[in-house]
Design a protein around this motif. Structure first.
Motif, PDB file in Angstrom:
ATOM      1  N   SER A  98       7.840   3.989   7.911  1.00 41.52           N
ATOM      2  CA  SER A  98       7.028   3.823   9.115  1.00 41.52           C
ATOM      3  C   SER A  98       7.784   4.304  10.342  1.00 41.52           C
ATOM      4  O   SER A  98       8.989   4.087  10.472  1.00 41.52           O
ATOM      5  CB  SER A  98       6.646   2.354   9.306  1.00 41.52           C
ATOM      6  N   GLN A 168      -1.403   1.605   5.607  1.00 42.35           N
ATOM      7  CA  GLN A 168      -1.706   1.832   7.023  1.00 42.35           C
ATOM      8  C   GLN A 168      -2.739   0.842   7.542  1.00 42.35           C
ATOM      9  O   GLN A 168      -2.558   0.236   8.605  1.00 42.35           O
ATOM     10  CB  GLN A 168      -2.217   3.267   7.211  1.00 42.35           C
ATOM     11  N   ILE A 366       2.298   4.974   9.083  1.00 39.90           N
ATOM     12  CA  ILE A 366       3.103   4.977   7.857  1.00 39.90           C
ATOM     13  C   ILE A 366       2.865   6.299   7.142  1.00 39.90           C
ATOM     14  O   ILE A 366       1.724   6.744   7.012  1.00 39.90           O
ATOM     15  CB  ILE A 366       2.720   3.785   6.956  1.00 39.90           C
TER      16      ILE A 366
END
Length: 372
Positions: A98, A168, A366
């Motif tokens: 991330s 995500q 991410i």
């Protein structure tokens, strides 16, 4: 009460991971809970143990949803680009990480996805679910790795988008819930956020909400009785005495009759939630619930739907004055998002139900990076 009008984004600076191993005793009843509002809230709205892969219902739901996403993405042909470029035996390594600060969610679900491809792709976790993801930058050494993949390149590319979508979206929901709950806490309020059933990803959205530190309404129609406007409106087909009666009087009559009927069947329910539209309804329902409980607590909540913050404050004060406040929870609902949530938290309401983090999700950044 503190002034909490500051930008909600400032809450991220003081984040701490949400507790992941807390389980409430749903069966707890009796007078001993009276006055302990946090225990009352979690008794009725806490479902954390039901949203893990140890729950057959949750695991089946997640598997079905992921299979649908993969089936839509791959059809019968698979990734025709990857198949054209790589040989079936070509292997490689990748890292999922991330670049954005937030709360990690969806890791358990991602593992379920990857386990279906264990003969082709192996993985190693670098972080636990519910943990704080730090800021990263373009340098691999400074990024916050979530997991590592190694295996058949074609397979990795075929599951990449589904894997990232899960992480995500669920991390985005968990992050927003945690952010809002942190601001509420900083206001000195005990209010808790609860997810509604207005969900796009079903139980996975609720799981993300819980990972972020929020609570949940009932899992479905089968576990907690909730009297809503729809049930009350259908009473017009059952009541033959409505001619020449005041509309508000009729509605209150139907609400109280619904409460009594549900109370008579409460042994099959985790609790009872009653939606009301006015302060008068709220006060009468609060008196009724106290009387029905007869000094033995049963989980109840009165949902103040589309009340203003001033109306909520007035209702709570009146219930305290009448001695009914300790016998039921109070929930605010109706277009709850952003600063409006903070305004209601400052009223002292117990629970704020919101679908905002799930239907207006800001996904976390991410991504997957190929390793040498």
């Amino acid at each position: 009460m503190k002034n909490c009008g500051a930008d909600l984004r400032s809450a991220r600076a003081g984040w701490k991971p949400a507790p992941q191993n807390f389980h409430i005793n749903f069966k707890r009843r009796g007078k001993t809970m009276i006055g302990d509002r946090q225990a009352m809230i979690e008794n009725l709205y806490q479902y954390q143990g039901q949203y893990t892969l140890e729950s057959r219902l949750y695991k089946t739901s997640v598997s079905s949803f992921m299979n649908g996403m993969l089936g839509e993405d791959l059809q019968e042909s698979g990734c025709i680009t990857a198949i054209a470029i790589f040989q079936p035996h070509d292997s490689g390594k990748a890292m999922v990480s991330s670049k954005q600060k937030g709360i990690l969610a969806g890791l358990e679900e991602s593992c379920l996805l990857l386990d279906n491809y264990r003969s082709q792709v192996s993985y190693h976790l670098a972080m636990k679910n519910g943990r704080l993801i730090r800021d990263g930058d373009a340098l691999e050494a400074d990024e916050d790795p979530i997991l590592y993949l190694e295996g058949i390149i074609i397979t990795i590319l075929e599951i990449e988008r589904t894997l990232l979508n899960i992480l995500q979206r669920m991390s985005g929901i968990a992050t927003e819930v945690h952010e809002l709950q942190q601001v509420i806490k900083n206001c000195g309020s005990h209010s808790r956020l609860a997810a509604t059933r207005k969900l796009q990803w079903g139980r996975m959205d609720k799981k993300a909400f819980i990972v972020g530190g929020g609570l949940s309404h009932r899992r479905g129609l089968y576990d907690t009785m909730m009297i809503k406007d729809t049930e009350i409106d259908f009473w017009q087909y059952l009541d033959d005495s409505q001619v020449d009666q005041n509309t508000n009087d009729l509605r209150l009559k139907w609400v109280l009759e619904s409460v009594q009927r549900c109370w008579n069947q409460r042994q099959n329910s985790k609790g009872l939630i009653v939606e009301v539209q006015s302060q008068e309804e709220a006060l009468v329902v609060a008196r009724t619930l106290k009387e029905l409980q007869n000094n033995r607590y049963y989980p109840c909540s009165i949902m103040l739907d589309n009340f203003s913050p001033q109306e909520v404050t007035s209702t709570l004060e009146q219930c305290r004055a009448e001695g009914t406040y300790d016998w039921t929870l109070f929930e605010a609902s109706g277009n709850m998002q952003g600063e409006r949530i903070i305004q209601f938290a400052q009223t002292g309401i117990d629970v704020i139900s919101t679908g905002s983090p799930t239907h207006s999700t800001n996904v976390l950044d991410i991504h997957m990076k190929v390793l040498k």
